[in-house]
Design an enzyme around this catalytic site. Structure first.
Site, PDB file in Angstrom:
ATOM      1  N   HIS A 233       1.062  -1.297  -0.251  1.00  0.00           N
ATOM      2  CA  HIS A 233       0.059   0.060  -0.059  1.00  0.00           C
ATOM      3  C   HIS A 233       0.743   1.204   0.139  1.00  0.00           C
ATOM      4  O   HIS A 233       1.654   1.441   0.810  1.00  0.00           O
ATOM      5  CB  HIS A 233      -0.984  -0.088   1.198  1.00  0.00           C
ATOM      6  N   ARG A 249      -6.627   9.932  -0.492  1.00  0.00           N
ATOM      7  CA  ARG A 249      -6.493  10.300  -1.975  1.00  0.00           C
ATOM      8  C   ARG A 249      -7.667  10.516  -2.726  1.00  0.00           C
ATOM      9  O   ARG A 249      -7.750  11.530  -3.558  1.00  0.00           O
ATOM     10  CB  ARG A 249      -5.353   9.527  -2.510  1.00  0.00           C
TER      11      ARG A 249
END
Length: 598
Positions: A233, A249
């Site tokens: 990740h 994000r």
């Protein structure tokens, strides 16, 4: 030794295990279901998932779009019939969770809100603020309590499964609270034990995610499929493994290097998008493998930020403002303050890629059944063929409920048609399992399981990380061989029976070493770069569909290295093509529309 009789035994009480239990209870209320877990269900690792769960819900979205995003994101190693089934059943499961009480976040008009997630063409990620996994698990746990036929065995550690003439017939476990052994007979067994992230030193996984189910199935002759594909990740907190959800994000957070430059535009994910206005498949919303690989290149170029916790980049959320952060990402604000002393409202968060998800797992067919009749696997411990070489964020929570339900229903079918087991054969197996446990307890030597576990984690980081070379992979393989030999000389200092974690951690380590070997050997022998498996050696830096559009199957070998075989990938409607994101993806979409319009 206590004996319990059930019809279905489910190992693991996270999202997949609970959904399977509910489905089985609904499919046949007369069946007894044993739900076995190392921990209290609400402590299962599903609770740590923050971002969301994917399902088509908007008019301008479609099953085909979700299918294409998943297959492309998986670098064409997905079983395409499985992906079709998955995308078509996701909306039903999200709606079912809502009916059971899952508090999905809402838009002002009352409709379900969805956020952008990496690699997705259209926003389709359902979320409950930034505690989606917690709310899904809580909903499933509460729902499971309505079914008296589900008997929970919390804080029970499964040692092995029972198999009679090729048919799974139950499990043997330790009751950790009492230190006693338990035999649970059943006519179908479902593995829902989670992934194997703890074989890596730095990871986002809970302490229970040690590959137990994978190791048990492997030792019974079931292959582990595609174990070389381990997802990093992009945004873990350095040193702790705590995850800064992709939802950061999706809401508009950006990644910058030491110069404050949004470097992702240099890695096929640009051009740069306006601040606070994220675009699907652009920049920070690229797929996880590519975003993590970009960090590695920035690190090699000396453009990362040096900290006492290692090299990082900055996840900047400041432009989103306090109101939005506290409404949409409240838990992230808490975590950043608690673990790195940063208030995201005022400062950027230091992040770096961290081992996160096991794309591979126990090989199953499209109905979640393994090569052993009556043994099913679901969730991260399994490889049903959904994720291919790289999982898209928010597909995993959806996988738990879509295939959890399917596994529960299929287990009912197997349990109903099963003939009586050979009780004496099951008892003989149980005695063998007890004897093996005594050998582990009584082993003498100077080795310590904690030291071996740490060395395993470091070796996996070095040789099976974001980028790989044959030299480093071989070094990891050699190290794992050494560690397996040293494991034979691990002595248990604690001789008590109640909550003997010294013993349990040793057992977990044994499973972990077997699983890590499958990962390392599968990686070494895949001589191409695809998805999360990226090689730097000459001739292996590109995808090779001629030789490696295949699944890797790793079989247990008690005498040495795992035996590898390969199987074909099922392609139904999407031929392998170049993965494109950012401006290149937009241009491709435009071309496709022009062709379609003649």
């Amino acid at each position: 030794m206590q004996t319990f009789n059930a019809d279905i035994a489910i190992i693991g009480a996270g999202g997949a295990g609970l959904r399977a239990a509910i489905a089985a209870a609904e499919a046949n209320p007369q069946l007894k279901i044993a739900l076995i877990s190392k921990v209290y269900p609400m402590r299962s690792h599903t609770v740590a998932a923050e971002g969301g769960s994917a399902a088509v819900t908007q008019a301008h979205d479609s099953y085909d779009f979700h299918f294409n995003d998943t297959v492309s994101g998986g670098d064409w190693l997905c079983e395409q019939d499985v992906v079709d089934y998955f995308v078509e059943h996701c909306p039903t499961e999200m709606t079912q969770l809502e009916l059971w009480g899952c508090p999905w976040s809402r838009k002002e008009d009352g409709s379900v809100n969805v956020r952008r997630f990496g690699g997705m063409k259209i926003e389709r990620t359902w979320f409950a603020a930034d505690k989606t996994g917690f709310h899904m698990l809580h909903t499933l746990f509460q729902t499971s309590l309505k079914y008296p036929q589900i008997q929970r065995f919390d804080e029970h550690f499964v040692l092995d499964i029972l198999v009679d003439e090729g048919h799974a017939r139950g499990v043997v476990a330790i009751n950790m609270m009492e230190g006693t052994k338990v035999q649970i007979r059943a006519n179908a067994v479902i593995m829902a034990t989670g992934g194997a992230g703890r074989v890596y030193r730095f990871n986002t996984n809970g302490g229970i995610v040690t590959g137990d189910g994978m190791g048990i199935a492997l030792r019974h002759g079931v292959p582990l499929r595609d174990m070389e594909f381990v997802q990093y990740h992009p945004t873990g907190l350095p040193g702790s493994g705590i995850l800064m959800t992709e939802g950061c994000r999706g809401e508009g957070g950006i990644l910058v290097n030491k110069d404050g430059y949004r470097y992702l535009q240099d890695y096929g994910l640009g051009p740069e998008t306006p601040l606070g206005k994220p675009e699907n498949k652009y920049m920070e919303l690229g797929p996880r493998d590519k975003v993590s690989q970009a960090f590695w290149h920035e690190w090699r170029a000396g453009r990362t930020i040096k900290t006492h916790r290692g090299d990082v980049v900055h996840l900047d959320l400041r432009h989103l403002g306090a109101k939005k952060l506290h409404e949409r990402l409240p838990f992230i604000c808490e975590l950043a303050k608690a673990y790195v002393g940063v208030d995201p409202v005022n400062e950027p968060i230091p992040v770096r890629p961290t081992a996160h998800y096991t794309m591979g797992g126990i090989e199953t067919n499209q109905r979640t059944e393994t090569r052993i009749k009556g043994l099913f696997a679901v969730g991260e411990c399994s490889s049903v063929g959904l994720h291919g070489a790289n999982r898209l964020g928010s597909n995993s929570l959806a996988e738990l409920v879509v295939f959890g339900r399917l596994a529960g229903e299929e287990a009912v079918r197997r349990a109903q048609e099963a003939t009586p087991a050979n009780a004496s054969a099951l008892d003989a197996q149980t005695r063998d399992i007890e004897d093996n446990l005594k050998k582990l307890m009584n082993q003498k030597g100077s080795e310590n399981w904690a030291q071996i576990r740490d060395e395993m984690g470091e070796a996996m980081e070095e040789g099976c990380g974001i980028y790989r070379t044959p030299e480093l992979m071989q070094k990891t393989i050699d190290k794992l061989t050494e560690l397996k030999e040293r494991f034979k000389h691990v002595e248990i200092k604690d001789t008590s029976s109640v909550f003997n974690t010294d013993l349990l951690y040793k057992i977990e380590l044994g499973f972990g070493l077997d699983v890590a070997e499958c990962m390392a050997h599968s990686a070494f022998n895949r001589k191409e770069s695809r998805g999360a498996h990226q090689r730097l050696d000459e001739g292996c830096t590109e995808r090779d569909d001629v030789n490696f559009l295949k699944h890797t199957l790793a079989f247990y070998n008690p005498e040495g290295a795992p035996r590898l075989e390969y199987s074909d990938v099922k392609i139904t409607k999407s031929a392998p093509a170049k993965r494109v994101y950012g401006g290149e993806a937009t241009a491709q979409d435009k071309q496709n529309k022009e062709k379609a319009n003649g």
